[in-house]
Write an enzyme that holds these catalytic residues in place. Structure first.
Site, PDB file in Angstrom:
ATOM      1  N   ASP A  19      -3.170   5.525   4.568  1.00 55.99           N
ATOM      2  CA  ASP A  19      -2.444   5.763   3.310  1.00 55.99           C
ATOM      3  C   ASP A  19      -3.277   5.672   2.019  1.00 55.99           C
ATOM      4  O   ASP A  19      -4.069   4.747   1.868  1.00 55.99           O
ATOM      5  CB  ASP A  19      -1.337   4.732   3.131  1.00 55.99           C
ATOM      6  CG  ASP A  19      -0.560   4.451   4.393  1.00 55.99           C
ATOM      7  OD1 ASP A  19      -0.751   5.156   5.383  1.00 55.99           O
ATOM      8  OD2 ASP A  19       0.243   3.507   4.376  1.00 55.99           O
ATOM      9  N   GLN A  35      -6.025   2.799   2.689  1.00 55.72           N
ATOM     10  CA  GLN A  35      -6.034   1.944   3.862  1.00 55.72           C
ATOM     11  C   GLN A  35      -7.253   2.287   4.703  1.00 55.72           C
ATOM     12  O   GLN A  35      -7.519   3.460   4.997  1.00 55.72           O
ATOM     13  CB  GLN A  35      -4.746   2.154   4.670  1.00 55.72           C
ATOM     14  CG  GLN A  35      -3.517   1.619   3.974  1.00 55.72           C
ATOM     15  CD  GLN A  35      -3.458   0.102   4.034  1.00 55.72           C
ATOM     16  OE1 GLN A  35      -3.158  -0.476   5.063  1.00 55.72           O
ATOM     17  NE2 GLN A  35      -3.760  -0.553   2.919  1.00 55.72           N
ATOM     18  N   SER A  80      -0.423  -1.317   2.497  1.00 57.64           N
ATOM     19  CA  SER A  80      -0.319  -0.408   1.349  1.00 57.64           C
ATOM     20  C   SER A  80       0.381  -1.025   0.148  1.00 57.64           C
ATOM     21  O   SER A  80       1.199  -1.935   0.275  1.00 57.64           O
ATOM     22  CB  SER A  80       0.442   0.846   1.763  1.00 57.64           C
ATOM     23  OG  SER A  80      -0.418   1.629   2.554  1.00 57.64           O
ATOM     24  N   ARG A 136       7.629  -3.932   3.441  1.00 59.24           N
ATOM     25  CA  ARG A 136       6.258  -3.673   2.996  1.00 59.24           C
ATOM     26  C   ARG A 136       6.121  -2.456   2.087  1.00 59.24           C
ATOM     27  O   ARG A 136       7.054  -1.713   1.864  1.00 59.24           O
ATOM     28  CB  ARG A 136       5.341  -3.513   4.194  1.00 59.24           C
ATOM     29  CG  ARG A 136       5.611  -2.306   5.072  1.00 59.24           C
ATOM     30  CD  ARG A 136       4.858  -2.546   6.351  1.00 59.24           C
ATOM     31  NE  ARG A 136       4.550  -1.347   7.086  1.00 59.24           N
ATOM     32  CZ  ARG A 136       4.566  -1.293   8.413  1.00 59.24           C
ATOM     33  NH1 ARG A 136       4.885  -2.357   9.114  1.00 59.24           N
ATOM     34  NH2 ARG A 136       4.255  -0.183   9.028  1.00 59.24           N
TER      35      ARG A 136
END
Ligand code: FRU
Length: 459
Positions: A19, A35, A80, A136
């Site tokens: 990501d 990421q 993320s 998240r």
């Protein structure tokens, strides 16, 4: 030399990328994080890698920004998140794992090194009364009341994908408000990753990526009293290879978009190549009149043009032809087709001279869709989750009877990005059998059509 490796898309120098994270414009430069697993081309313990660019196109890799801390709240990964500037201080808001908790990190040296906040984690799921499955990928924005708002990706047990809304005055103390959206349709996933919530062209848009369907969805609609009323929905990208969006308003007021384009080849080939993942070209987002979300390549992408090899118009007879002198694995094409009698027409890319492999990009008049058809592409892809046909991807597009099809295509070795009318986008991966499969052509089936404009650039 890995002939599948893109040359003008942002890719990790080596190892694994997923990501996009934490985009920001800081002192005249664009910073983008992503990421990253520094230990190999496979998905494991995530770090935040860092790249900087003066123009959204030419990126320089900087040292890793966030590293998981053994024994702490982010020991299993710095997942993320986003970036905000709070009281002048660049602040990363990210997810520490495991369990999933929201965390802050700040920088005092122009984003080069990052200090994790002593108050971490600043938010866990305990203040949310719902039974959530994941918690998240915080996305944070400021509203006119001067408060920070945070959307967190989640899923509610027994219901479906959910995006939870919080608010805070100081980024440290967060108050749970309510879900911004819950969708009980399993087709959009059981949990949502990477929410983005923003306004564009007079409406609000929520983008999420749904698991386990592996697709990027959006809803556009109204937002009042912190309640979102979706009216229109669709996919942000119909190509079957893009996931995890990041939206960011730059200083020029544009709504910029990045997304992760994943690999579609077998794991052992990825490990052998030593790198995985590419960032989509920067896009600008807009809303069509019917509320559907559209994307275009950011104008900066034009800086990649090295040489225009074709500028012409021509009749496309029924059948297929290769264009002379226009092949390549690093190309931009703009083609405008007037429909004619053809039932299916478009462009072929990454073709072999003998016709033994190719990828077709075009419009299907009866199905009313713009497609990327890789059924004849050299190496068959292995990873295209949950699509009726993993090698045929299409976006709905209702062209009026005389309306021209506009295709804007970027080929970068194994990455193909297609932009069409109304900003429909399809990002795909194509792994040709060899570096010589670079022919470009035009095709028409069921009759002829006319390419009113045909432009090709080497990039
Ligand atoms: C989506 C995702 C996110 C998470 C990150 C971990 O691709 O699973 O939900 O933050 O990747 O790398």
């Amino acid at each position: 030399m890995d002939h599948h490796r893109p040359t003008y898309h942002l890719c990790p120098p080596a190892n694994w990328m997923n990501d996009p994270n934490g985009a920001v414009q800081w002192k005249g430069q664009y910073h983008l994080f992503y990421q990253y697993n520094p230990n190999g081309a496979f998905s494991a313990t995530k770090h935040w890698a860092h790249a900087v660019s003066p123009d959204l196109i030419h990126w320089e890799h900087l040292p890793i920004a966030l590293t998981p801390e053994p024994g702490s709240y982010d020991k299993d990964g710095c997942f993320s998140g986003c970036m905000v500037v709070h009281n002048g201080v660049p602040t990363i808001v990210y997810t520490g794992v495991r369990p999933e908790v929201q965390c802050l990190a700040t920088s005092s040296d122009d984003l080069l090194t990052w200090q994790k906040h002593p108050a971490n984690p600043v938010l866990d799921e305990s203040s949310c009364p719902l039974k959530v499955k994941t918690f998240r990928d915080p996305f944070v924005w400021k509203e006119t009341d001067g408060l920070w708002y945070m959307a967190v990706g989640s899923g509610i047990t027994g219901r479906g994908g959910a995006c939870l809304l919080y608010r805070s005055a100081d980024l440290l103390n967060w108050e749970y408000m309510h879900p911004l959206l819950v969708d009980e349709e399993a087709s959009t996933g059981l949990v949502w990753n990477c929410p983005n919530f923003f306004s564009v062209d007079g409406r609000h848009v929520l983008i999420v990526s749904g698991q386990p369907v592996w697709k990027p969805f959006y809803w556009s609609g109204g937002y009042e009293d912190h309640h979102f009323t979706p009216q229109t929905s669709g996919l942000v990208d119909y190509g079957g290879c893009l996931y995890a969006a990041l939206v960011f308003n730059d200083e020029a007021g544009r709504t910029l978009f990045w997304g992760w384009i994943w690999e579609s080849r077998p794991d052992d080939e990825i490990l052998q190549a030593g790198w995985a993942g590419a960032m989509a070209l920067p896009r600008t987002l807009f809303l069509n009149e019917d509320g559907t979300l559209g994307a275009r390549p950011a104008p900066e992408v034009e800086a990649l043009r090295k040489r225009q090899v074709i500028h012409t118009s021509r009749v496309v007879a029924e059948g297929q032809t290769h264009l002379e002198n226009a092949g390549g694995a690093s190309l931009e094409l703009r083609v405008r087709f007037s429909p004619g009698q053809a039932k299916r027409f478009g462009v072929s890319v990454l073709g072999a001279a003998d016709g033994s492999e190719q990828t077709l990009i075009g419009y299907d008049v009866e199905r009313r869709e713009v497609f990327v058809d890789r059924r004849e592409a050299g190496l068959r892809p292995t990873m295209a989750f949950n699509w009726p046909n993993p090698d045929y991807h299409a976006a709905p597009l209702d062209l009026a009877a005389e309306e021209a099809l506009e295709l804007h295509i970027f080929v970068d070795h194994s990455v193909v990005e297609v932009f069409a009318n109304q900003g429909r986008v399809l990002s795909s991966r194509v792994y040709t059998r060899g570096p010589e499969s670079v022919c470009v052509g035009l095709f028409a089936q069921g009759g002829e059509c006319q390419a009113d404009l045909l432009e090709v650039w080497e990039l």
